[in-house]
Enzyme design. Structure first.
Site, PDB file in Angstrom:
ATOM      1  N   ASP A 321      91.775  51.097  18.450  1.00  0.00           N
ATOM      2  CA  ASP A 321      90.750  52.130  18.408  1.00  0.00           C
ATOM      3  C   ASP A 321      89.462  51.546  18.975  1.00  0.00           C
ATOM      4  OD1 ASP A 321      89.190  54.237  18.228  1.00  0.00           O
ATOM      5  OD2 ASP A 321      89.332  54.554  16.074  1.00  0.00           O
TER       6      ASP A 321
HETATM    7  C1  BGC Z   1      87.589  57.042  17.801  1.00  0.00           C
HETATM    8  C2  BGC Z   1      88.994  57.425  18.256  1.00  0.00           C
HETATM    9  C3  BGC Z   1      88.995  57.738  19.728  1.00  0.00           C
HETATM   10  C4  BGC Z   1      88.408  56.564  20.484  1.00  0.00           C
HETATM   11  C5  BGC Z   1      88.379  56.763  21.979  1.00  0.00           C
HETATM   12  C6  BGC Z   1      86.943  56.022  18.699  1.00  0.00           C
HETATM   13  O1  BGC Z   1      85.611  55.858  18.377  1.00  0.00           O
HETATM   14  O2  BGC Z   1      87.671  56.537  16.491  1.00  0.00           O
HETATM   15  O3  BGC Z   1      89.455  58.508  17.521  1.00  0.00           O
HETATM   16  O4  BGC Z   1      90.300  58.027  20.153  1.00  0.00           O
HETATM   17  O5  BGC Z   1      87.076  56.367  20.049  1.00  0.00           O
HETATM   18  O6  BGC Z   1      87.464  57.731  22.315  1.00  0.00           O
END
Ligand code: BGC
Length: 776
Positions: A321
């Site tokens: 993530d």
């Molecule tokens: C979020 C995710 C997301 C990722 C990419 C993160 O900050 O927690 O849910 O998929 O960013 O945008």
């Protein structure tokens, strides 16, 4: 289900000679083995490092794996680490683009995948660099967060869950896949399958709410919608179940905060929707930002390699993530970027977004500090995903300018968005004000969110555009008949300001009207990631506005626009009617107008409990009974002195413009064997004078067990449409999964004994019957 895959200690084959094209010709769908209950103990000590390598009886599958191994054998360490690196794009005047050094990175083999970069022509051009200008020509993966539509924005996931309509939810994901894949995207970071029982947590809006059963159904529906039955089809995209796991259990509802929960709750509540996504064949999983009891999820070998892969037999890609790998240093479990990278790779995080940490691990591999086999298993998974998407066959298959133009924001897609938006609206209260008469003379539309287009899209808007949506006010003006005068004022300078200056004008307008539509709630900036709130009241001075408007005595409909359960007891008591409309996407305004004027009967149901006060949180219907369940007259029972223990609106609640009655609940037998099945049938009748949908809900309770069980758990539901006076016999089949539980040692068991089923229109359903599970 698909073939059975067995895992054994991997044999790293580096002697293959098949080239890239040999890989590409062999399309296989990704299958996942359906297994018995989870056996591995999450978090149970460090796991010995075992190279998970797919062994299969399927010759075609073996051929693909051999070809992947052959390719792997030709790769340098740097090229392998490049495959495990995902670079993030940026927004520019001409649309999404890679960073300045992006193209050079691709050419040098330092990037395996990109995020947030799309457009048929642009992705084609970048893909050409990867395929024609790198040594091995391995195609890129293009990824993005497509949670609730790409250009055609659908309701936010929490709203979608409120439809209790998995077919409509699947269709929304299907359309998102059609539109995004035509723009060159291969991979979405959705569905968000986090169970959320704390409305302070802003990300509650991204998932399906509080219940593991409803959450599992919605997770599987979205995976099916995104991936279809062939990942290699040019109009499907790989899905990602996120966030693994228990992210919604953050202490204090504060985003990114520590999680510390029992293994029982982890298994009973938080793992099931991930499991459902895995069983639906999800291609990827994203670990969560949180730790669980001391182990950050990006380093959690026990849950990633142990549960996901070994216990569940899942062999997809784990994508970090965002800065999750880098954050292992802030968590305090890694001193250097290299330590963080090695920890995450060993735990099973295959590809790293943003940080480039994996890219820097070549020296660690050469010095023998990082096992080459750990790198190889991750690269294999990435290459397999690229293969399964058909990219070795035709790396440009998704970047199709013609399809991009023809299949984006089509009238058909908009119609589906409107349909789901209407289905997602929950009528919380109605004393008869709704539906508004078509010929109403003067209708006042008041409130800081009434003429706000942006709010309708919510967050994670994909490629959604404000100019494609309509505000509630605009849509009401469109829908009102020629005899209706629509007058409007915001009433407040904005939804969060501590400023009441606009209230007198709003009151004057309300007093002059025959009815008021009061549009209040949370601007989208108060919802989703990094948007936790320590209060779940109406923000700013909106309650003052509501009181002042309602004091005029003009019949008023409160239209809530928000992303979390709000504690609005005053409104619930005094507003004649309340519609919960969440963030419904580009058809938000139209859907609300359809419901207000009775062109559509609301039938959404709450996927999450609405508390009376924040102090009750966590409050969910599937709680345990306790030894002292609350009782009105008895002080020494489990309750509060200052607020009633019950919710403001319970899980599953939602009204209709018609009424329904239930009768003739019948079970096919009085007993059921542990592996047997049982039919539950009930007749539901439309007793009003309008057609409408009812969501028939089935709950089960294990009456006496060796450990305590929830007072009831959702085990089935069906949304049915009934004409006035019509009735339908609705049948559910209960099986082993519906009566299984974890015993005191957390072993899945079915214990003989009495069970109660409850059927009705919410988690308060009162029609009940009993059966017994009988061993043997
Ligand atoms: C979020 C995710 C997301 C990722 C990419 C993160 O900050 O927690 O849910 O998929 O960013 O945008």
């Amino acid at each position: 289900m698909g073939r059975i895959r067995k895992f054994r200690r991997g044999v790293l084959r580096g002697d293959g000679v098949a080239g890239m094209l040999g890989v590409g010709a062999l399309h296989r769908h990704r299958h996942v083995r359906r297994q018995g209950p989870v056996q591995a103990r999450p978090g149970a000590g460090p796991l010995t490092l075992e190279i998970v390598h797919t062994d299969t009886d399927d010759p075609m599958d073996r051929e693909i794996n051999d070809a992947i191994d052959a390719l792997l054998a030709r790769m340098t360490v740097e090229e392998k680490l490049g495959q495990l690196t995902l670079e993030v794009g940026r927004w520019t005047d001409v649309g999404p683009r890679v960073e300045e050094r992006g193209e050079e990175d691709i050419r040098a083999g330092r990037v395996g995948a990109l995020y947030g970069v799309y457009g048929a022509e642009y992705t084609r051009a970048l893909q050409r660099v990867a395929v024609e200008e790198t040594r091995l020509g391995i195609p890129l993966l293009f990824s993005h967060d497509i949670l609730h539509g790409f250009r055609t924005t659908f309701p936010m996931p929490l709203a979608q869950a409120a439809s209790w309509d998995p077919a409509a939810v699947e269709r929304a994901a299907r359309i998102a896949a059609i539109e995004s894949s035509a723009h060159g995207l291969h991979w979405t970071f959705a569905p968000m399958v986090d169970i959320a029982r704390d409305p302070r947590w802003g990300r509650i809006v991204e998932g399906a709410g509080e219940d593991p059963f409803l959450g599992s159904v919605m997770a599987a529906a979205q995976v099916r919608g995104f991936q279809g039955d062939d990942l290699a089809a040019p109009d499907t995209v790989a899905a990602t179940a996120k966030h693994f796991v228990a992210y919604g259990a953050a202490e204090g509802g504060r985003d990114y905060n520590t999680v510390d929960l029992s293994e029982r709750t982890l298994r009973e509540v938080y793992l099931p929707p991930v499991r459902a996504a895995v069983e639906a064949g999800v291609a990827a999983v994203m670990p969560a930002f949180n730790e669980i009891a001391g182990v950050p999820m990006h380093a959690h070998a026990g849950l990633i390699e142990g549960v996901l892969r070994r216990a569940w037999g899942w062999d997809g890609v784990v994508v970090s993530d965002y800065t999750g790998v880098m954050e292992l240093m802030r968590h305090g479990v890694a001193a250097t970027p290299a330590d963080a990278g090695m920890l995450a790779l060993r735990a099973g995080v295959d590809i790293d977004i943003v940080s480039d940490i994996y890219l820097g691990l070549a020296d660690e591999v050469r010095a023998g500090r990082l096992e080459a086999a750990v790198v190889d298993r991750a690269v294999r998974r990435l290459l397999r995903l690229k293969h399964d998407l058909g990219l070795f066959d035709d790396p440009y298959r998704y970047s199709d300018a013609e399809r991009e133009a023809a299949s984006t924001l089509t009238p058909e897609h908009r119609a589906a968005a409107r349909d789901l938006a209407r289905r997602s609206i929950v009528l919380l209260k109605n004393d008869g004000v709704l539906p508004l008469p078509k010929g109403i003379r003067r209708l006042a539309v008041i409130g800081p969110l009434a003429d706000d287009r942006r709010v309708t899209l919510g967050s994670w808007t994909g490629a959604g555009r404000v100019d494609h949506t309509r505000s509630v006010l605009e849509a009401i003006r469109d829908a009102a008949g020629p005899g209706t005068e629509v007058v409007a004022t915001a009433g407040l300078p904005d939804a969060v300001a501590d400023d009441t200056a606009g209230i007198p004008d709003a009151v004057a307008l309300a007093a002059s009207a025959d009815a008021v539509v009061l549009v209040i709630g949370e601007p989208e900036s108060l919802s989703a990631e990094a948007a936790s709130r320590a209060s779940i009241d109406l923000p700013g001075r909106q309650l003052d506005l509501a009181r002042a408007v309602l004091d005029t005595g003009t019949p008023t409909v409160a239209v809530l626009v928000n992303g979390r359960p709000l504690a609005v007891p005053w409104l619930a008591e005094h507003a004649p009617a309340i519609l919960e409309t969440w963030y419904l996407g580009i058809e938000h305004g139209a859907a609300v107008a359809d419901v207000l004027f009775g062109d559509h009967d609301p039938a959404g149901r709450l996927p999450v409990t609405f508390p009376r006060a924040l102090g009750q949180v966590p409050l969910h219907y599937a709680h345990r009974n306790t030894g002292r369940p609350p009782a009105e007259e008895e002080r020494y029972t489990s309750k509060y002195l200052d607020v009633h223990w019950t919710p403001l609106f319970p899980f599953g609640h939602g009204l209709s413009y018609t009424t329904f009655a239930y009768r003739d609940l019948a079970l096919s037998a009085r007993t059921m064997a542990p592996d047997g099945s049982l039919e539950v049938a009930v007749t539901v009748a439309n007793t009003g004078d309008r057609a409408g949908d009812e969501v028939v809900q089935l709950y089960v309770r294990d009456d006496i067990a060796s450990v305590t069980r929830p007072v009831r758990e959702l085990r089935g539901f069906r949304r049915v449409r009934l004409e006035p006076g019509a009735s339908e016999r609705v049948t559910f089949t209960l099986g082993r999964r519906d009566v299984e539980m974890l015993d005191a040692d957390l072993r899945p068991v079915v214990e003989p004994g009495s069970f109660t089923v409850f059927v009705g229109g919410s988690s308060r359903a009162t029609l009940e019957a009993s059966f017994a599970v009988v061993a043997g």
